[in-house]
Every structure is written in C-alpha cells, then in structure tokens.
Design an enzyme around this catalytic site. Sequence first.
Site, mmCIF file in Angstrom:
data_model
loop_
_atom_site.group_PDB
_atom_site.id
_atom_site.type_symbol
_atom_site.label_atom_id
_atom_site.label_comp_id
_atom_site.label_asym_id
_atom_site.label_seq_id
_atom_site.Cartn_x
_atom_site.Cartn_y
_atom_site.Cartn_z
ATOM 1 N N VAL A 84 3.906 -7.968 0.402
ATOM 2 C CA VAL A 84 2.564 -7.695 -0.136
ATOM 3 C C VAL A 84 1.635 -7.020 0.881
ATOM 4 O O VAL A 84 0.426 -6.935 0.658
ATOM 5 C CB VAL A 84 1.881 -8.989 -0.665
ATOM 6 N N LYS A 85 2.206 -6.528 1.968
ATOM 7 C CA LYS A 85 1.339 -5.972 3.006
ATOM 8 C C LYS A 85 1.032 -4.484 2.764
ATOM 9 O O LYS A 85 1.671 -3.819 1.963
ATOM 10 C CB LYS A 85 1.978 -6.162 4.378
#
Length: 401
Positions: free
Chosen positions: A185-186
């Site tokens: 999710v970065k």
Amino acid sequence: MPGYEVIGQEEKEELIDVLSRNMLFRYGFDAERKGIYKVQQFEKEFADYCGVKHALAVSSGTAALKVALLALGIGPGDEVITQGFTFVATWESILETGAVPVFAEIDDTLCLDPKDIVSKITPRTKAIIPVHMCGAQARITDITAIADKHGLSVIEDTAQSCGGRLHGKALGSFGKMGTFSFDSVKTMTTGEGGMVITNDRDLYIRASEYHDHGHDHNPAVSRGLEKRNFIGFNYRMMELQGAMGLAQLRKLDSVILKKQRENKTRIKDALSMIDRITFRNIPDPYGDTATFIMFLLPTAEKAEKFNAVMAQEGAGTVYWYKNDWHYFERWEHLLEGKSAVRSAYPFKTESGETRCAYDKSSLPKTADLLSRCLSIGININMDEQIPKIIRAIEIAGKAIS
Ligand SMILES: Cc1ncc(COP(=O)(O)O)c(C=O)c1O
C-alpha cells in the site's frame, strides 16, 4: 499511498525481463544472468533519486529499520527514542534488536516533537527514529541538531513518505540512515520490500553484510568462499522486487506524486472553506508527497461528529486516535508486555525482572492532537470519488457549525 494503482506495462516488461532469464536471486550467477542485476540497479537508481551515496534494498520496511539499527550496533542496554504515532513496525524493530523504545510526543507536524526529545535522553540513549508520518516532513533539521549535540544517531523512518523532500533534499537523507517501505500500500510498491540509505560507507557495508547472513561480499571470490565479520540474517530483496521497484521509481515523481498533489489540492480547497478546521503543519508544502490530507477540529467531539457525517455521506475519514496499529494508547500488546517468548523477553529478563514497561497516559499532547485529527487518504484515481468527498465535507461542515 497508491503505487499499486499504476502497475502497468512498464512493470510487466521489467518482470518478464527477470523471468526470461530464470534468475530470481540478487547475488552471483554472473555468467547466467547476462548482465542483468535488477536489485543492484534499483539500489543505484534509488540512491541517485535520493541524492545519497549508498542504498541497500531489503525485504521490507521493517527489515530496513532492523538492518539500520544493527548497522549502528544498537542492541541490549541501549535506548532509542521514537514517537507514539507511527506504525508498530518502528518500535517492533527496536525491540527486535534487544534495545528499548522510548516514546516521545508529536507536535503540530504530527511527527516527533523536537522539544520533547531532550527530556527523554538518558545515558543509554543511542539513537532517535523520527517518522515522516503520512506523507510529510518531521522537523528533521531540529531533530538532527539535537542528535548531533548529544552524540546520537538519527534513523529516519521514511516508510510513509517516499519521494518527500524538505527544501529539495530527500527525506531519509538527513540522518545517519534513512529507511523506506515498498509494501503493497505504499507510494511506490514492490509488493513487499524496503530500502536503507546512507552516505556513510562503513554503515552501508555493515548493513549489507548483516542483511545477507554476514557475507562480506568479497568480489575476488565466489559467493561460497566469502567470509564473515559477524553473524547476520536474511533480509534480502529478490530480483522480481528489484524489477518492480525500477518501474515504480520511474513513475514516482511524474505520475504518482503529481496526481496525488493535484487530488489533495482539490480536497484541501473544500476543507479550507470550513472555519473551524485547521491543517497539520507541513514544514515544506512543496516537498509533501500528498498521500494524506490531515486536518484538526477544535475538539474531539467535533472531530467524531464531523467524521460520523462524512461516513453517512459515504466518505468516512481515518481517525488515527481509534486505530489499533498506529497509536500508542491502542497498542495493548506493548502496554501489557505481551511477547511470543516464554520469558516475556524483551519486556522481562530471563529471571523475570522488568526490562521495559509503558504507561498509557504518558503522551498527553499526542492524545490531544490525534483525538482532534481526521485524515483523508489520497489516491491517484479519485476523479469519481472527489465530488462525493467534497459534498460530504460541505454537509459535515454545516453539522459542526
Ligand atoms: C511508519 C512505518 N514504518 C515501517 C513500516 C514497515 O514497512 P513494511 O510493511 O514494509 O515492513 C511501515 C509500514 O506500514 C510504516 O508505516
């Protein structure tokens, strides 16, 4: 935090380049791999992007923190100061080394408060880990100045602010070492993965050895004949992740950050129309990665009310104050000293004495700020969502007036 949103042809071509050579391992096999070293190339391009001399790719952002701490020689008997608003990985990695995390307050940047650091320094303190939380800068130059004065090392946890800058200088490059996460999710993603950066060659070499079972990476001999200076572990990145990283890094400024900044501006304009809202202090708004917009209401009640209306309108915000993974008061496993180890190490010694214990009410300033703070996550593809969010903001604004 949307690197995954832009996975496309570039990533696929990079991955096929790896698969077509049947070469998944980052080291060795020099003849077979025909000059392709994806992880090494990713490290080089990432170091250039950050303007530092060395980058070491590792298996996660958590591993990056642990590798950086070990490179600095931190372990049992040492203390490391960090903040009470971060992901659990920051302090897990400190405990993993045998050192003790000491928690300090955040300030209006929602990152480590430099003013609270000095009172937390003891003869055991060896390092400070400020976290550039939710896309934007901590007061990093104030923090490094305090560290220098007291002979401490700074490791910048930049997991949530990859691509962020302060007056043009890359976040992660201010302290002795900087760490990044490329998890799923970065801002840019390699699925799982992380990076350690530094300008210090000795620290880079120690990190590189530690993350690869101690291998001294002697170019004059084959891998099996390499020697060791100390024991290590396996936190290596694989070639497929390196390939993903190359494709994502090339989109970071031109696609990901550009679009996030545009989307954030549209939402901020709507929030700015509401009198009672103030914004997180961002020391250099031009270097904000714009992964979140974080705003404060005058009281916790108003924040909860605002959020409830936003949720009713289908645009609920993140209320970190009630989040189990990012806020000190919600880390019951830390507060209650729950360990997987029979002796309860690292909270207790082998003979049952307390090594470290935490008081839930010890960060009142952090509690006050987070109880009044709401956040909206910014994505790349938000064109349909944004009008809905803006409408919800207008309705919620009326509800608290
Ligand atoms: C502030 C912070 N530090 C460290 C990490 C750990 O990164 P990873 O998930 O790659 O282990 C994260 C991940 O969310 C994070 O937000």
